[in-house]
Write a protein that holds these residues in place. Structure first.
Motif, PDB file in Angstrom:
ATOM      1  N   THR A  27       0.582  -1.467  -0.363  1.00 31.91           N
ATOM      2  CA  THR A  27      -0.011  -0.004   0.168  1.00 31.91           C
ATOM      3  C   THR A  27       0.919   1.654   0.124  1.00 31.91           C
ATOM      4  O   THR A  27       1.484   1.246   0.572  1.00 31.91           O
ATOM      5  N   LEU A  28       0.655   2.617  -0.609  1.00 33.02           N
ATOM      6  CA  LEU A  28       1.934   3.604  -1.109  1.00 33.02           C
ATOM      7  C   LEU A  28       0.956   4.616  -0.751  1.00 33.02           C
ATOM      8  O   LEU A  28      -0.507   4.689  -0.893  1.00 33.02           O
ATOM      9  N   PHE A  29       1.310   5.284   0.578  1.00 32.95           N
ATOM     10  CA  PHE A  29       0.156   6.431   0.422  1.00 32.95           C
ATOM     11  C   PHE A  29       0.323   8.131   0.380  1.00 32.95           C
ATOM     12  O   PHE A  29       1.911   8.060   0.186  1.00 32.95           O
ATOM     13  N   GLY A  30      -0.339   8.557   0.320  1.00 27.62           N
ATOM     14  CA  GLY A  30       0.544   9.839   0.707  1.00 27.62           C
ATOM     15  C   GLY A  30      -0.517  11.258   0.044  1.00 27.62           C
ATOM     16  O   GLY A  30      -0.350  12.554   0.532  1.00 27.62           O
ATOM     17  N   HIS A  31      -1.606  11.411  -0.944  1.00 27.42           N
ATOM     18  CA  HIS A  31      -2.641  11.719  -1.244  1.00 27.42           C
ATOM     19  C   HIS A  31      -3.350  12.454  -0.411  1.00 27.42           C
ATOM     20  O   HIS A  31      -3.802  11.570   0.590  1.00 27.42           O
ATOM     21  N   GLN A  32      -3.918  13.833  -0.071  1.00 27.63           N
ATOM     22  CA  GLN A  32      -4.512  14.324   0.793  1.00 27.63           C
ATOM     23  C   GLN A  32      -6.127  14.269   0.770  1.00 27.63           C
ATOM     24  O   GLN A  32      -6.979  15.160   1.172  1.00 27.63           O
TER      25      GLN A  32
END
Length: 430
Positions: free
Chosen positions: A229-234
């Motif tokens: 899983t990749l995270f970053g967007h707000q």
């Protein structure tokens, strides 16, 4: 016979990279014989088909670091004629607005889905327009009674070998289907909100998914396995796309960013330039992408620059919304891979075709194609001889407006080639 046997033995011993290199050299030699002074626009049709030639040249350029188009760039806008509105074919079958569609890699079938949860897949036959297979859906809570989705289907993707079809819905589910038999193979769970974007990495069965839970997930479909899983967007992610590199691009809705995710490095690049919610995105080639937003802007990006290379504001014009002048939202974008031809959709009663001019530094409007309703999805055929639009009375993500005179349908728009691209393998010959 001895020579044939020796050639066959040599081919068996080839590695995939050596085969790519051999095919690329063979194709480049053919090009030199056809046009000693380099590729000519008049050869556009022969450059485009068959696709294995394009892939071979791309493999050649990567293997040797050759930049010839980076990757192969075909100025198809020079060969396409203005589409005739009378030639548009309309396929009816969905009761509610069409939300997403894909075309099979061989351009024979269209897979589509809508807000009614039903999935008509693998079996809109392009040539005849026949509906060949329907997987019925239902309402929330009826998941056990049928194979289809029980909520709005928001996105879908097909693997580059045409084997797997993936669909994502508002109920956080990703379903994997056998594209040939319409049989459901697996269900992926893990997202915590609606699944809004899906894309297979070209040449593999690696699947990327994006969600309103603000994260991107990576799956191995062949092994029915979750990877990472990749995270970053707000804010909610509204769209996703990928090509052959181990990376994907996403549209971040109201966080105002487009992101490039580098999977092996577990890093991301952030791009900004739109003023509104970014609702759709697609890669043109390995170096450029296009995105559309609800502020009416269309942006052309290079993956090495954080700001747009070109920006068309109010690309579909202005509308009168309750006495206020507002731009028409860009609800769908499409790019003919490795060419300079783009298409955009809105609810402005037109689909617009665009050219990426001046070496991807400028967006030039070509033609308008009349089409009433919300254009929720656009896809070019692989050969570039037709464009498919998924049309509905409402936007795929909500019910802000309703175009009552629109028909919930799939529209096939033929793209004819000019006579300069004539020949047995030209894209428009079908």
């Amino acid at each position: 016979r001895r020579r044939e046997a020796a050639a066959a033995e040599e081919e068996v011993d080839e590695t995939p990279q050596e085969k790519k290199l051999r095919l690329a050299k063979q194709y480049l030699e053919e090009l030199r014989q056809l046009a000693p002074h380099g590729p000519s626009p008049a050869l556009g049709g022969q450059l485009l088909a068959p696709r294995r030639r394009q892939d071979a040249v791309l493999g050649y350029s990567r293997a040797w670091g050759v930049v010839w188009g980076s990757p192969v760039h075909i100025p198809l806008s020079l060969q396409v004629q203005r589409p005739d509105p009378a030639s548009i074919r309309v396929l009816r079958g969905h009761q509610l607005p069409v939300t997403c569609l894909v075309i099979s890699p061989d351009d024979r079938f269209i897979f589509s889905a809508s807000k009614d949860g039903s999935l008509i897949k693998c079996k809109w036959e392009v040539d005849s327009g026949k509906r060949l297979c329907v997987v019925p859906g239902g309402k929330k809570g009826t998941e056990e009674r049928h194979m289809g989705h029980a909520s709005h289907v928001l996105c879908m993707a097909i693997s580059s070998d045409g084997k797997y079809l993936a669909t994502g819905d508002r109920n956080k589910l990703i379903m994997i289907w056998d594209a040939a038999t319409c049989k459901r193979l697996h269900i992926f769970t893990g997202h915590r909100d609606a699944v809004s974007g899906l894309s297979f990495r070209k040449g593999t069965h690696q699947l990327y998914s994006a969600s309103h839970d603000r994260c991107v997930k990576v799956w191995n479909v062949a092994e029915n396995a979750y990877v990472e899983t990749l995270f970053g967007h707000q804010d909610v992610i509204t769209g996703l796309d990928s090509l052959s590199r181990e990376c994907c691009v996403t549209a971040g809705g109201r966080d105002g960013t487009v992101r490039l995710w580098k999977i092996p490095e577990e890093s991301q690049l952030v791009f900004s330039g739109h003023q509104g919610s970014i609702d759709c995105i697609q890669l043109i080639n390995e170096e450029h992408m296009v995105s559309g937003a609800d502020d009416g802007s269309l942006a052309l990006w290079g993956l090495t620059k954080k700001k747009p290379l070109a920006l068309a504001r109010q690309a579909h014009g202005m509308q009168d919304a309750q006495g206020l002048q507002e731009p028409y939202w860009i609800s769908a974008v499409a790019a003919l891979r490795n060419s300079d031809l783009l298409a955009t959709g809105s609810h402005s009663a037109t689909v617009k075709l665009w050219k990426c001019g001046e070496g991807f530094r400028k967006l030039e409007h070509l033609w308008d194609i009349p089409l009433v309703g919300f254009v929720n999805s656009l896809k070019f055929s692989a050969a570039g001889d037709f464009l498919v639009a998924g049309v509905g009375q409402e936007h795929r993500l909500g019910r802000w407006w309703r175009v009552k005179e629109a028909k919930n349908s799939i529209c096939i728009i033929p793209l004819k080639q000019k006579t300069t691209a004539s020949g047995p393998e030209s894209p428009g010959s079908s």
